[in-house]
Every structure is written in structure tokens, then in C-alpha cells.
Write an enzyme that holds these catalytic residues in place. Structure first.
Site, PDB file in Angstrom:
ATOM      1  N   LYS A 272     -13.647  -1.552 -11.857  1.00 51.09           N
ATOM      2  CA  LYS A 272     -14.391  -2.746 -11.426  1.00 51.09           C
ATOM      3  C   LYS A 272     -15.875  -2.579 -11.740  1.00 51.09           C
ATOM      4  O   LYS A 272     -16.363  -1.459 -11.838  1.00 51.09           O
ATOM      5  CB  LYS A 272     -14.241  -2.923  -9.908  1.00 51.09           C
ATOM      6  N   ASP A 342      -6.137  -2.363 -12.111  1.00 49.52           N
ATOM      7  CA  ASP A 342      -6.762  -2.942 -10.913  1.00 49.52           C
ATOM      8  C   ASP A 342      -5.781  -3.849 -10.146  1.00 49.52           C
ATOM      9  O   ASP A 342      -6.055  -4.232  -9.018  1.00 49.52           O
ATOM     10  CB  ASP A 342      -8.023  -3.724 -11.319  1.00 49.52           C
ATOM     11  N   GLU A 344      -3.299  -3.075  -8.516  1.00 47.81           N
ATOM     12  CA  GLU A 344      -2.575  -1.930  -7.954  1.00 47.81           C
ATOM     13  C   GLU A 344      -1.852  -2.267  -6.655  1.00 47.81           C
ATOM     14  O   GLU A 344      -0.860  -1.621  -6.314  1.00 47.81           O
ATOM     15  CB  GLU A 344      -3.551  -0.763  -7.720  1.00 47.81           C
ATOM     16  N   ARG A 346      -0.022  -4.754  -5.791  1.00 45.60           N
ATOM     17  CA  ARG A 346       1.359  -5.206  -5.995  1.00 45.60           C
ATOM     18  C   ARG A 346       2.263  -4.032  -6.403  1.00 45.60           C
ATOM     19  O   ARG A 346       3.455  -4.049  -6.108  1.00 45.60           O
ATOM     20  CB  ARG A 346       1.395  -6.357  -7.009  1.00 45.60           C
TER      21      ARG A 346
HETATM   22  N1  BES Z   1      -8.193  -5.562  -4.115  1.00 45.68           N
HETATM   23  C1  BES Z   1      -8.260  -6.437  -5.218  1.00 45.68           C
HETATM   24  C2  BES Z   1      -8.330  -7.908  -4.829  1.00 45.68           C
HETATM   25  C3  BES Z   1      -9.576  -8.363  -4.126  1.00 45.68           C
HETATM   26  C4  BES Z   1     -10.572  -8.992  -4.840  1.00 45.68           C
HETATM   27  C5  BES Z   1      -9.732  -8.227  -2.768  1.00 45.68           C
HETATM   28  C6  BES Z   1     -11.704  -9.460  -4.200  1.00 45.68           C
HETATM   29  C7  BES Z   1     -10.859  -8.679  -2.119  1.00 45.68           C
HETATM   30  C8  BES Z   1     -11.843  -9.307  -2.843  1.00 45.68           C
HETATM   31  C9  BES Z   1      -7.023  -6.276  -6.117  1.00 45.68           C
HETATM   32  O1  BES Z   1      -6.479  -5.013  -6.146  1.00 45.68           O
HETATM   33  C10 BES Z   1      -7.474  -6.619  -7.502  1.00 45.68           C
HETATM   34  O2  BES Z   1      -8.323  -5.951  -8.001  1.00 45.68           O
HETATM   35  N2  BES Z   1      -6.901  -7.678  -8.055  1.00 45.68           N
HETATM   36  C11 BES Z   1      -7.270  -8.127  -9.348  1.00 45.68           C
HETATM   37  C12 BES Z   1      -6.017  -8.537 -10.072  1.00 45.68           C
HETATM   38  C13 BES Z   1      -6.236  -8.832 -11.517  1.00 45.68           C
HETATM   39  C14 BES Z   1      -6.533  -7.556 -12.266  1.00 45.68           C
HETATM   40  C15 BES Z   1      -5.002  -9.486 -12.052  1.00 45.68           C
HETATM   41  C16 BES Z   1      -8.235  -9.304  -9.194  1.00 45.68           C
HETATM   42  O3  BES Z   1      -8.019 -10.122  -8.303  1.00 45.68           O
HETATM   43  O4  BES Z   1      -9.197  -9.362  -9.932  1.00 45.68           O
HETATM   44 ZN    ZN Z   2      -6.788  -3.833  -4.405  1.00 43.05          ZN
HETATM   45 ZN    ZN Z   3      -7.426  -3.767  -7.585  1.00 42.65          ZN
END
Ligand code: BES
Ligand code: ZN
Ligand code: ZN
Length: 492
Positions: A272, A342, A344, A346
Site C-alpha cells: 500500500k 493486498d 488478503e 478474503r
Molecule cells: N484492509 C483492506 C481494505 C480496507 C481499505 C479497509 C480501506 C479499510 C479501509 C483490504 O485488505 C484491501 O486492501 N483491499 C483491497 C482489495 C483490492 C486489492 C482488490 C482494496 O480495497 O483496495
Molecule cells: Zn485487509
Molecule cells: Zn489488504
């Protein structure tokens, strides 16, 4: 420290307390029952309302000083136009927060005609208003330290007719939320998967629940290749936690609550951006919600069987970490191509949800800070709700409404499933730019085929990046109340 709650039956003007909060709806005259209190205030209450110094708007407050042996100070708190259950929680939280910041240890709360539900909501609000995470700040010497709010008294017309039970239920829910908020607020270097397992152990000991904690080795035996792919990049010991509450009959099918417990999500190799990455300590809010709900359910001694499942690890880049393009096999035999490390949550939930089937559950509900896409769709107001059974989804939406954690359903139409088709495996772990919350849920659905299931995407609602007056910046306690209300709904 637990927060002590009690009832005061009768005239609030006779409650000897450093602070009494009086919650009033907007643009109404002062109720007759408050005449003695108004007298102790030298008529300031009616004057404030008449001259519109206090209008009763949501989050509005006015502090008045009284004489006599009753309350020393009276804090007027606005309920807004429609005093629905959420308004009482909000006003009581604000009152508790003010009381706490004033350095008084105890306070009272009054609102007109509190019924059981309102008493419960007042108790929850007061307890959580007094909640603050101070453990990591250096405290001033004891003589200068402001006293934290530790006791609240809810004023009622009569303590009969279930008022005591309502207060106890409110205290139970608040205690669950305190656990959830504290876990979520704790930084990732302290709130590790092992710490989460220790917290589950505390809950199990307190209420005599059965607890099983699986480590890396046991998960390997269970074939949890999806969960372990996430955990392979971190030196932290991953924990799969199974907490079993038995309040129902021996043969009754349980409700299973599932939580995503990423103590920190850096994104892994698909790392990230640095900006605001620190908020990813909250990526275990689903897990915190499960543990908080288990505490509340056990305290309330609900007559139902409930299993709490938590998958906990951290998502880190390292030489050992999973890579984009890797293919892993989950415990139900399905293969997953990892496109983005990222995504992860799921991967962890896949194996945990597959495990839930062995309880032959009456329903499974999971909560996860799963997608940034749910924040785009619903902002910080509504929980994203999806699932494979409309009945369970409707119960969750109703439970969220009762608990002041509103949810909104998104569709799970099969047309979206094409987005997670893989060239090499049964599915891939991301579905492209559009409908990210839906494709994430469709991924989870591949692991929930044996039971009725609802999924809560709490990425927008589990914590707040802004101070919300009645709630400090940080964890909100979502989804504890939705879980608890859902389970209570299944008891009746
Ligand atoms: N933990 C994050 C989702 C998240 C984003 C929680 C913002 C709280 C605030 C999750 O693991 C993630 O990174 N999801 C990605 C998925 C994408 C790579 C398909 C996302 O939402 O960007
Ligand atoms: Zn996450
Ligand atoms: Zn993530």
C-alpha cells in the site's frame, strides 16, 4: 476497569451527583417532571429553553449550575427532532464523554419516559462515552490526574418492570464494545494475533467457554493453504481462534460469527502507499467485533449456541511472502490465483468460512474490513451487507437498525462472478476496478455453500478518521451491536 451502572427511581432533582445530564428533544417545552430540578437551577432550565439558548438540537449541550443537595451541575443535551433509539445512545455518549473530560467519577442521566430499550441504550451510551484509550500515554502524577468517569446512574420513573434487566443488558453490550474498541485502538505491535488469542482466552475463562486456538502447524493439517499464504510472509504466529458459547440445547445448531483479524495490513508484496497506512491497524475490527459480541452474549446468558471464529495474522512483504501469480489451495479443495496480495482478507476468510460448515450452523455471519470499495459506495455511514440468503440478510439489516449500525444491501448477481474468473485456477482473488465489494463477497461465497450466510463489509464503518463529537477519532465498536442484535433476534 469495568464501568458501573445503576438506576435511580424517582425525582432526578433528588439525585446527589456532581453532574446530571438531561436529554431533551428539539423545540419542546420543559417537561413537568423537571419542575423541582428547574427550581434547584433557579429557573435557568426554563429560561434557557424559552430564550432558545438551548434548542435541543442533536449534539447541542449547555452546562448549568444548581444549588441544594441534588445535582451540582446539570448538562442539557440535545436529542434532535426524533428521539429514536440511536438518539439516546448518541446523547448519552456525548454526556459520558463530557463527564469524563470534566474529571468527575460519577454522573446521572435523565430523559423523559425511558422504556426498556431506551434504558439499555442510555447505559450503552454512558459507558462508551466514558471510554478512552489512555494506556500508552504518560499520566501526570496522581494528584493532578483528572479522575476518569467510572459510574453512571440512569434516572427512571420506577425501577420495576424490567428496568434492571435492561440496564444489565446495556452494561453487557457496552462491555463487549469496550473490548472491541480497545483491541482495535491498540497498535499492531501490541495487538498481535497472539494478543487477540489471549483476549479470547480471557473471555473463555470469565464465562467458561470452550476455546481452541490453532497455530501454523494445525492449520497446515487442516489444509488451510489460503489463510497460510497470507501468514507465510510474517514472523508473527498466525492464530485461528474457535470460541464456543453454549447457552442453548445440546443439539441446537449454533449461530457462527466470523471475523477478519488482520493485526496490520501493509498490502504485502502489492504494498500500500505509505500515506495513511497506519490506519491498517484497524484491519482486525471484524475479529474485535466477534470477541466483543461473544463477551456481551455470554454476559447476557442468551439461550442459544454461538460459535465465534477469528482468523488472525498480519499481511507483510518479505522474501517469504506470497507473490502475485501464486496459486494456493484452500481447505475446501478450491484453487485461488493470487493477483493482488493486498486482497488478503478474503484469503484468510476463505478457510475460516469453510471451517464454519463443520458446526452445521443455523446461520453464519462474517464481518470484515474487506474493501476500500465499500467506502466509495456507502461512505462512513452504512455497513455493506451481502450474502446467500435473503432471510438472514433481512435479519441483519433489522439488527443493524435496532443497534444503530445501519446496513445497506448490495446485489450478489451471478453476472458479477465472471470478474473473478482465473486463467489457471478456480478463481482469482480480485475482480478488477468495478463493484469491488460485490466481487469480494462473491469470492467468499465460494466457501459458504453449505449454509445460510450474510457478510458485513465494515471497512467504512468500523473506525472513524474524524472526531464525531459523541465519539472520538478511532474505533466505533461496529459490528458488535449488529452481531448481538442478530443473535438476540434468533433467541426470541
Ligand atoms: N484492509 C483492506 C481494505 C480496507 C481499505 C479497509 C480501506 C479499510 C479501509 C483490504 O485488505 C484491501 O486492501 N483491499 C483491497 C482489495 C483490492 C486489492 C482488490 C482494496 O480495497 O483496495
Ligand atoms: Zn485487509
Ligand atoms: Zn489488504
Amino acid at each position: 476497569m469495568p464501568f458501573a451502572l445503576s438506576l435511580h427511581a424517582g425525582d432526578p432533582a433528588r439525585l446527589a451527583t456532581p453532574l446530571l445530564a438531561v436529554a431533551l428533544p428539539s423545540d419542546k417545552t420543559v417537561p413537568r417532571t423537571l419542575a423541582p430540578l428547574d427550581k434547584a437551577l433557579g429557573g435557568a432550565l426554563t429560561r434557557a429553553v424559552k430564550q432558545k439558548d438551548f434548542k435541543g438540537n442533536r449534539d447541542e449541550t449547555l452546562l448549568l449550575f444548581a444549588h441544594g443537595n441534588g445535582p451540582q451541575r446539570v448538562l442539557l443535551v440535545g436529542l434532535g427532532p426524533s428521539p429514536e433509539p440511536g438518539a439516546i445512545v448518541r446523547a448519552a455518549s456525548l454526556a459520558g464523554r463530557k463527564g469524563n473530560s470534566m474529571g468527575i467519577e460519577r454522573m446521572g442521566f435523565w430523559a423523559e419516559g425511558l422504556d426498556g430499550t431506551a434504558i439499555e441504550n442510555a447505559a450503552i451510551g454512558l459507558s462508551l462515552g466514558g471510554w478512552e484509550y489512555t494506556e500508552l500515554r504518560t499520566q501526570p502524577p496522581a494528584s493532578e490526574r483528572p479522575k476518569p468517569l467510572v459510574t453512571a446512574v440512569v434516572c427512571v420513573d420506577s425501577s420495576k418492570g424490567g428496568a434492571e434487566t435492561a440496564l444489565a443488558n446495556g452494561a453487557a453490550v457496552a462491555e463487549g464494545q469496550r473490548i472491541a474498541r480497545t483491541l482495535a485502538m491498540m497498535p499492531g505491535n501490541l495487538c498481535t494475533p497472539s494478543f487477540i488469542a489471549d483476549t479470547a482466552r480471557d473471555i473463555a475463562k470469565r464465562h467458561k467457554l470452550k476455546l481452541t486456538v490453532f497455530g501454523r502447524k494445525e492449520m497446515e493439517k487442516l489444509g488451510m493453504g489460503s489463510f497460510l499464504a497470507v501468514a507465510q510472509g510474517t514472523p508473527q504466529k498466525p492464530k485461528f481462534i474457535v470460541l464456543e458459547y453454549r447457552g442453548g440445547g445440546a443439539d441446537d445448531a449454533p449461530v457462527v460469527l466470523v471475523g477478519k483479524g488482520l493485526c496490520f495490513d501493509s498490502g504485502g508484496i502489492s504494498i500500500k502507499p505509505a500515506d495513511r497506512m497506519e490506519w491498517m491497524k484497524f484491519d482486525m475490527s471484524g475479529a474485535a467485533g466477534v470477541l466483543g459480541a461473544m463477551e456481551a452474549i455470554a454476559r447476557m446468558k442468551l439461550k442459544i449456541n454461538v460459535v465465534g471464529l477469528v482468523g488472525s495474522t498480519t499481511n507483510m512483504p518479505s522474501a517469504m511472502a506470497m507473490n502475485p501469480g501464486d496459486v494456493v489451495r484452500a481447505s475446501n479443495g478450491k484453487t485461488i490465483e493470487i493477483i493482488n496480495t493486498d486482497a488478503e482478507g478474503r484469503l484468510v476468510l476463505a478457510d475460516v468460512l469453510a471451517y464454519a460448515a463443520r458446526f452445521k450452523p443455523q446461520a453464519v455471519v462474517d464481518a470484515a474490513t474487506l474493501t476500500g470499495a465499500v467506502v466509495v459506495a456507502l461512505g462512513n455511514i452504512a455497513v455493506g451487507v451481502l450474502g446467500n440468503d435473503q432471510g438472514v440478510i433481512d435479519e441483519i439489516l433489522a439488527a443493524g437498525k435496532r443497534g444503530g449500525e445501519p446496513g445497506w444491501q448490495l446485489p450478489m448477481w451471478p453476472e458479477y462472478r465472471d470478474q473473478i474468473k482465473s486463467d489457471v485456477a478456480d478463481m482469482k482473488n480480485v475482480g478488477g476496478r468495478g463493484a469491488g465489494t460485490i466481487t469480494a463477497a462473491l469470492f467468499l461465497a465460494e466457501f459458504t455453500q453449505d449454509y445460510k450466510w450474510a457478510h458485513l463489509d465494515i471497512a467504512g464503518t468500523a473506525y472513524s478518521e474524524t472526531d464525531m463529537i459523541s465519539l472520538p477519532r478511532g474505533p466505533t465498536g461496529v459490528p458488535v451491536r449488529t452481531f448481538v442484535e442478530f443473535v438476540r433476534g434468533r433467541v426470541r
